[in-house]
Design an enzyme around this catalytic site. Sequence first.
Site, short mmCIF file in Angstrom:
data_model
loop_
_atom_site.label_atom_id
_atom_site.label_comp_id
_atom_site.label_asym_id
_atom_site.label_seq_id
_atom_site.Cartn_x
_atom_site.Cartn_y
_atom_site.Cartn_z
N ARG A 37 3.68 4.32 -1.68
CA ARG A 37 4.96 3.98 -2.32
C ARG A 37 5.77 5.22 -2.67
O ARG A 37 7.00 5.19 -2.65
CB ARG A 37 4.71 3.13 -3.56
CG ARG A 37 4.30 1.73 -3.17
CD ARG A 37 4.16 0.82 -4.33
NE ARG A 37 4.18 -0.56 -3.86
CZ ARG A 37 3.83 -1.60 -4.58
NH1 ARG A 37 3.44 -1.44 -5.82
NH2 ARG A 37 3.88 -2.82 -4.08
N LYS A 198 -2.34 -21.00 -0.98
CA LYS A 198 -1.71 -22.18 -1.57
C LYS A 198 -0.35 -22.54 -0.99
O LYS A 198 0.50 -21.67 -0.77
CB LYS A 198 -1.49 -21.93 -3.06
CG LYS A 198 -2.75 -21.94 -3.87
CD LYS A 198 -2.33 -21.75 -5.27
CE LYS A 198 -3.38 -21.89 -6.30
NZ LYS A 198 -2.82 -21.47 -7.59
N GLY A 351 1.49 -8.74 0.13
CA GLY A 351 0.36 -7.84 -0.09
C GLY A 351 -0.84 -8.09 0.81
O GLY A 351 -1.32 -7.18 1.48
N GLY A 374 6.43 -10.40 -3.76
CA GLY A 374 7.30 -11.43 -4.33
C GLY A 374 8.73 -11.36 -3.81
O GLY A 374 9.33 -12.39 -3.46
#
Length: 393
Positions: A37, A198, A351, A374
Amino acid sequence: MGIPSIKDLNLKQKRVLIRVDFNVPLNENGIITDDARIRAALPTISHAVGQGGRVILMSHLGRPKKADKKLSLIPVARRLSELLGTSVNMAPDCIGPKVSAMVDELKPGEVLMLENLRFHPEEEKNEPGFVKELASLGDVYINDAFATAHRAHASTAGVCEHIKAKGAGFLLMKEVEYINKALVEPARPFAAVLGGAKVSDKLELVENLLDKADKIIIGGGMAFTFIKALGQGIGKSLLEQDLLETARSILEKARAQGVKLYLPVDCVCASGPKDTQRVLTRTIQEIPDDLMGLDIGPASAELFTVALSDCRTIVWNGPMGVFETKEFASGTMSVAKAVASSQGLTIVGGGDTDAALHASGLEGKVSFVSTAGGAFLEMLGGRTLPGVKALEK
Ligand code: AMP
């Protein structure tokens, strides 16, 4: 696109306040275990330095609720200094008179790292007083932290109301441009490959992609709710009972809109993700009652590979199985290969998907790997990200 780039802004001698994503993993001794990062932000930082800006960097690290030495950005500033080959000054906080004084003393081309933004709960609350103090540190604002652009925090959204000269760093711009390439007029056929545990986490994504993609391929644990919705037995596989009706209506909508929706036709089963003693490959029609599907089977891997072979745009999020365990990784690796061998635009994000792609050794073979989880999902899900919107002219 209505967001200015850092390249369009005059940075010379200006106090350039840059929101970066330095939320790096640290081990128990506070050592950075992966500096990707930090490296990802170097082009933006180097550009600002090269243009004679007085560079002020801000980031969060971890999830502290108050000042916590273990989550100080000091090790990050040190690593950044090594990577840049110049010294990086460290501020004792992210706001306050001492910090303002350090900013005032910055000379063109010098870099100052502010301390962890989340040492102040006001950051996440986007609290007006905190926003004002933070904004007072910069003449120009740059956001290069795409991974937090889905949050309306002080450093990602609030400050934009106070600083007129604002724009996107190279990393954020690239993320937005790639995702938009898939969402706005993609080269067709356009396929979305979705997996992971999910359905509930990806509902918005599936629904938005139904209106955009030509093919939707669903694997991973989330596939079983759809398979069950078709009236099949799924043994002990993951099921979100409360989403059966939603799954049914998604399948119906796909049919009505002519979207080709693919589900696994076979799977690798065991009694649980830790059980590698009794691993069986079964067709979807014949999953034993006492076992759960933990990976797509070879026939599904082949089916998905063929379905992807003519696609000119592919977006992939979510593993096809419990790829962390060798016995259940094969389906995810097959999809990674299919995506990597495509000649079209291939975008991978989230991720776990990044980790799976990394494990396959094929990350260099896709067009773009998103740094975000996200934010990537939300943007693909059709949401406007507050951190991106705040940069609009
Ligand atoms: P997500 O964060 O939703 O992308 O989910 C990723 C996680 O889903 C990974 O840790 C996988 O191990 C897990 N996963 C994928 N497929 C299955 C499956 N069939 N059953 C249980 N877990 C799964």
